[in-house]
Scaffold this active site. Structure first.
Site, PDB file in Angstrom:
ATOM      1  N   LYS A   1       0.847  -1.205   0.000  1.00 35.38           N
ATOM      2  CA  LYS A   1       0.000   0.000   0.000  1.00 35.38           C
ATOM      3  C   LYS A   1       0.884   1.257   0.000  1.00 35.38           C
ATOM      4  O   LYS A   1       0.699   2.150  -0.822  1.00 35.38           O
ATOM      5  CB  LYS A   1      -0.935  -0.001   1.230  1.00 35.38           C
ATOM      6  CG  LYS A   1      -1.855  -1.232   1.282  1.00 35.38           C
ATOM      7  CD  LYS A   1      -2.820  -1.201   2.449  1.00 35.38           C
ATOM      8  CE  LYS A   1      -2.164  -1.297   3.822  1.00 35.38           C
ATOM      9  NZ  LYS A   1      -1.507  -2.604   4.089  1.00 35.38           N
TER      10      LYS A   1
ATOM     11  N   ARG B   1      11.041  -0.922  11.304  1.00 37.73           N
ATOM     12  CA  ARG B   1       9.921  -0.678  12.220  1.00 37.73           C
ATOM     13  C   ARG B   1       9.896  -1.720  13.328  1.00 37.73           C
ATOM     14  O   ARG B   1      10.202  -2.877  13.098  1.00 37.73           O
ATOM     15  CB  ARG B   1       8.601  -0.735  11.441  1.00 37.73           C
ATOM     16  CG  ARG B   1       8.169   0.596  10.895  1.00 37.73           C
ATOM     17  CD  ARG B   1       7.052   0.509   9.898  1.00 37.73           C
ATOM     18  NE  ARG B   1       5.893  -0.264  10.323  1.00 37.73           N
ATOM     19  CZ  ARG B   1       4.773  -0.388   9.598  1.00 37.73           C
ATOM     20  NH1 ARG B   1       4.684   0.224   8.429  1.00 37.73           N
ATOM     21  NH2 ARG B   1       3.771  -1.103  10.028  1.00 37.73           N
TER      22      ARG B   1
ATOM     23  N   ARG C   1      11.706  -5.375   5.252  1.00 39.16           N
ATOM     24  CA  ARG C   1      11.445  -3.951   4.945  1.00 39.16           C
ATOM     25  C   ARG C   1      12.378  -3.042   5.744  1.00 39.16           C
ATOM     26  O   ARG C   1      12.647  -3.263   6.924  1.00 39.16           O
ATOM     27  CB  ARG C   1      10.004  -3.597   5.282  1.00 39.16           C
ATOM     28  CG  ARG C   1       9.748  -2.080   5.141  1.00 39.16           C
ATOM     29  CD  ARG C   1       8.304  -1.694   5.191  1.00 39.16           C
ATOM     30  NE  ARG C   1       7.574  -2.276   6.275  1.00 39.16           N
ATOM     31  CZ  ARG C   1       6.253  -2.244   6.368  1.00 39.16           C
ATOM     32  NH1 ARG C   1       5.546  -1.669   5.429  1.00 39.16           N
ATOM     33  NH2 ARG C   1       5.661  -2.798   7.388  1.00 39.16           N
TER      34      ARG C   1
ATOM     35  N   ARG D   1     -10.187  -0.131   8.707  1.00 37.50           N
ATOM     36  CA  ARG D   1      -9.717  -1.492   8.950  1.00 37.50           C
ATOM     37  C   ARG D   1     -10.752  -2.328   9.675  1.00 37.50           C
ATOM     38  O   ARG D   1     -10.472  -3.483   9.994  1.00 37.50           O
ATOM     39  CB  ARG D   1      -8.464  -1.429   9.813  1.00 37.50           C
ATOM     40  CG  ARG D   1      -7.179  -1.605   9.026  1.00 37.50           C
ATOM     41  CD  ARG D   1      -6.070  -1.177   9.957  1.00 37.50           C
ATOM     42  NE  ARG D   1      -4.870  -1.903   9.748  1.00 37.50           N
ATOM     43  CZ  ARG D   1      -3.766  -1.362   9.252  1.00 37.50           C
ATOM     44  NH1 ARG D   1      -3.758  -0.120   8.844  1.00 37.50           N
ATOM     45  NH2 ARG D   1      -2.675  -2.076   9.160  1.00 37.50           N
TER      46      ARG D   1
ATOM     47  N   ARG E   1      -0.579  -9.331  13.110  1.00 38.88           N
ATOM     48  CA  ARG E   1      -1.161  -8.369  12.157  1.00 38.88           C
ATOM     49  C   ARG E   1      -1.957  -9.098  11.081  1.00 38.88           C
ATOM     50  O   ARG E   1      -3.029  -8.643  10.675  1.00 38.88           O
ATOM     51  CB  ARG E   1      -0.053  -7.528  11.524  1.00 38.88           C
ATOM     52  CG  ARG E   1       0.465  -6.467  12.486  1.00 38.88           C
ATOM     53  CD  ARG E   1       1.855  -5.989  12.131  1.00 38.88           C
ATOM     54  NE  ARG E   1       1.950  -5.234  10.907  1.00 38.88           N
ATOM     55  CZ  ARG E   1       3.110  -4.896  10.347  1.00 38.88           C
ATOM     56  NH1 ARG E   1       4.257  -5.252  10.911  1.00 38.88           N
ATOM     57  NH2 ARG E   1       3.126  -4.202   9.231  1.00 38.88           N
TER      58      ARG E   1
HETATM   59  P1  AP5 Z   1       4.778  -1.633   1.943  1.00 37.81           P
HETATM   60  O1  AP5 Z   1       4.457  -0.824   0.712  1.00 37.81           O
HETATM   61  O2  AP5 Z   1       5.505  -0.954   3.035  1.00 37.81           O
HETATM   62  O3  AP5 Z   1       3.454  -2.381   2.460  1.00 37.81           O
HETATM   63  P2  AP5 Z   1       2.179  -1.830   3.209  1.00 37.81           P
HETATM   64  O4  AP5 Z   1       1.001  -2.486   2.587  1.00 37.81           O
HETATM   65  O5  AP5 Z   1       2.176  -0.320   3.242  1.00 37.81           O
HETATM   66  O6  AP5 Z   1       2.462  -2.459   4.630  1.00 37.81           O
HETATM   67  P3  AP5 Z   1       2.329  -1.930   6.120  1.00 37.81           P
HETATM   68  O7  AP5 Z   1       3.056  -2.910   6.988  1.00 37.81           O
HETATM   69  O8  AP5 Z   1       2.755  -0.489   6.233  1.00 37.81           O
HETATM   70  O9  AP5 Z   1       0.844  -2.048   6.347  1.00 37.81           O
HETATM   71  P4  AP5 Z   1       0.183  -2.223   7.653  1.00 37.81           P
HETATM   72  O10 AP5 Z   1      -1.185  -2.059   7.152  1.00 37.81           O
HETATM   73  O11 AP5 Z   1       0.441  -3.426   8.446  1.00 37.81           O
HETATM   74  O12 AP5 Z   1       0.859  -1.090   8.576  1.00 37.81           O
HETATM   75  P5  AP5 Z   1       0.348   0.344   8.988  1.00 37.81           P
HETATM   76  O13 AP5 Z   1       1.511   1.226   9.045  1.00 37.81           O
HETATM   77  O14 AP5 Z   1      -0.843   0.740   8.215  1.00 37.81           O
HETATM   78  O15 AP5 Z   1       5.602  -2.923   1.455  1.00 37.81           O
HETATM   79  C1  AP5 Z   1       6.106  -3.844   2.399  1.00 37.81           C
HETATM   80  C2  AP5 Z   1       7.499  -4.334   1.952  1.00 37.81           C
HETATM   81  O16 AP5 Z   1       7.339  -5.114   0.760  1.00 37.81           O
HETATM   82  C3  AP5 Z   1       8.466  -3.189   1.594  1.00 37.81           C
HETATM   83  O17 AP5 Z   1       9.761  -3.536   1.999  1.00 37.81           O
HETATM   84  C4  AP5 Z   1       8.386  -3.096   0.053  1.00 37.81           C
HETATM   85  O18 AP5 Z   1       9.595  -2.654  -0.506  1.00 37.81           O
HETATM   86  C5  AP5 Z   1       8.070  -4.541  -0.323  1.00 37.81           C
HETATM   87  N1  AP5 Z   1       7.196  -4.637  -1.498  1.00 37.81           N
HETATM   88  C6  AP5 Z   1       6.129  -3.853  -1.811  1.00 37.81           C
HETATM   89  N2  AP5 Z   1       5.566  -4.271  -2.961  1.00 37.81           N
HETATM   90  C7  AP5 Z   1       6.278  -5.375  -3.358  1.00 37.81           C
HETATM   91  C8  AP5 Z   1       6.195  -6.262  -4.493  1.00 37.81           C
HETATM   92  N3  AP5 Z   1       5.233  -6.110  -5.427  1.00 37.81           N
HETATM   93  N4  AP5 Z   1       7.088  -7.275  -4.567  1.00 37.81           N
HETATM   94  C9  AP5 Z   1       8.047  -7.451  -3.600  1.00 37.81           C
HETATM   95  N5  AP5 Z   1       8.195  -6.629  -2.531  1.00 37.81           N
HETATM   96  C10 AP5 Z   1       7.316  -5.614  -2.408  1.00 37.81           C
HETATM   97  O19 AP5 Z   1      -0.180   0.041  10.486  1.00 37.81           O
HETATM   98  C11 AP5 Z   1       0.710  -0.258  11.532  1.00 37.81           C
HETATM   99  C12 AP5 Z   1      -0.078  -0.468  12.814  1.00 37.81           C
HETATM  100  O20 AP5 Z   1      -0.773   0.746  13.164  1.00 37.81           O
HETATM  101  C13 AP5 Z   1      -1.168  -1.542  12.755  1.00 37.81           C
HETATM  102  O21 AP5 Z   1      -0.660  -2.844  13.005  1.00 37.81           O
HETATM  103  C14 AP5 Z   1      -2.126  -1.057  13.859  1.00 37.81           C
HETATM  104  O22 AP5 Z   1      -1.607  -1.371  15.149  1.00 37.81           O
HETATM  105  C15 AP5 Z   1      -2.069   0.452  13.695  1.00 37.81           C
HETATM  106  N6  AP5 Z   1      -3.094   0.959  12.762  1.00 37.81           N
HETATM  107  C16 AP5 Z   1      -2.872   1.626  11.589  1.00 37.81           C
HETATM  108  N7  AP5 Z   1      -4.027   1.944  11.006  1.00 37.81           N
HETATM  109  C17 AP5 Z   1      -5.015   1.474  11.815  1.00 37.81           C
HETATM  110  C18 AP5 Z   1      -6.437   1.479  11.713  1.00 37.81           C
HETATM  111  N8  AP5 Z   1      -7.082   2.035  10.673  1.00 37.81           N
HETATM  112  N9  AP5 Z   1      -7.140   0.869  12.728  1.00 37.81           N
HETATM  113  C19 AP5 Z   1      -6.520   0.328  13.806  1.00 37.81           C
HETATM  114  N10 AP5 Z   1      -5.169   0.276  13.931  1.00 37.81           N
HETATM  115  C20 AP5 Z   1      -4.422   0.854  12.954  1.00 37.81           C
END
Ligand code: AP5
Length: 206
Positions: free
Chosen positions: A15, A152, A124, A90, A163
């Site tokens: 994402k 992270r 990552r 979410r 997660r």
């Molecule tokens: P990346 O692009 O970083 O993936 P992402 O989908 O953004 O993953 P996140 O881990 O950031 O999502 P998340 O939803 O768990 O975390 P968030 O910060 O929202 O890609 C990942 C890796 O893969 C990178 O190294 C990239 O280079 C690689 N990659 C990408 N595309 C690729 C491809 N096609 N092929 C190979 N490699 C690839 O949330 C963190 C925490 O915050 C949650 O756990 C929760 O505690 C809290 N939180 C956030 N939002 C909410 C909400 N709305 N409600 C409740 N809690 C929340």
């Protein structure tokens, strides 16, 4: 009501990686609840401290905290014409709250199987200066910035498993919810980043 886009998918689906091109194509600012929570944590605010234990364990932060953050963010002037939500909503209650604030015209669901997720997350690395996302294998950083990259705290195997189960239990039902509203588009996230980007570009322009 302004028209917003939701970027949806499991942790590590790509994402954040794909958001930049969508922002460039649509002009809508990225609103990432994960980034907002990490900023609050880094600033040492009460909200950040409250969210910390959930985030580090890989659990979802309570809905009322998240909805409050989004309500405040959506009052800012750059959100008037809609935004790109990344990692929000979410849960069904979050989606219901969002429906009161903004019109969601498109939900892009990036689909990646669980077995590809752990390797992506554990490998990552982030650039703390720019927020750019890298991967030790799939997207190595240029050598001149490699020394400043960070990992992270929730990017470990144990937290990723939590997660993923939060995603399957609480978040994935939203795909059906948005599909019934006729706004869901799915893309294959289990291919090269440029191919994912091309599929998303097609969805946005169709
Ligand atoms: P990346 O692009 O970083 O993936 P992402 O989908 O953004 O993953 P996140 O881990 O950031 O999502 P998340 O939803 O768990 O975390 P968030 O910060 O929202 O890609 C990942 C890796 O893969 C990178 O190294 C990239 O280079 C690689 N990659 C990408 N595309 C690729 C491809 N096609 N092929 C190979 N490699 C690839 O949330 C963190 C925490 O915050 C949650 O756990 C929760 O505690 C809290 N939180 C956030 N939002 C909410 C909400 N709305 N409600 C409740 N809690 C929340």
């Amino acid at each position: 009501m302004s028209q917003s886009i939701v970027l949806f998918g499991p942790p590590g689906a790509g994402k954040g990686t794909q958001a930049e091109a969508i922002v460039a194509a649509t002009g809508k600012p990225q609103v990432s609840t994960g980034d907002m929570l990490r900023a609050a944590l880094a600033a040492g605010t009460r909200l950040g401290i409250e969210a910390k234990k959930y985030m580090e364990a890989g659990e979802l932060v309570p809905d009322n905290v998240i909805v409050g953050l989004i309500e405040e963010r959506m009052t800012q002037s750059d959100a008037m014409d809609g935004v790109l939500f990344d990692g929000f909503p979410r849960t069904i209650p979050q989606a219901e709250a969002l429906a009161e604030i903004a019109e969601v015209s498109l939900v892009i669901s990036i689909e990646v199987p669980d077995d590809a997720i752990v390797e992506r997350i554990v490998g990552r690395r982030m650039d703390p200066d720019t927020g750019d996302i890298y991967h030790i294998t799939f997207k190595p950083a240029p050598s001149e910035i490699a020394g400043r990259l960070i990992q992270r705290k929730d990017d470990n195997e144990e937290a990723v498993r939590t997660r993923l189960s939060a995603y399957h239990n609480q978040t994935s039902p939203l795909a059906k919810w948005y599909s019934q509203k006729g706004v869901l588009a799915t893309v294959n996230g289990n291919q090269a980043m440029s191919d994912v980007a091309a599929e998303i570009a097609e969805v946005i322009t169709s």
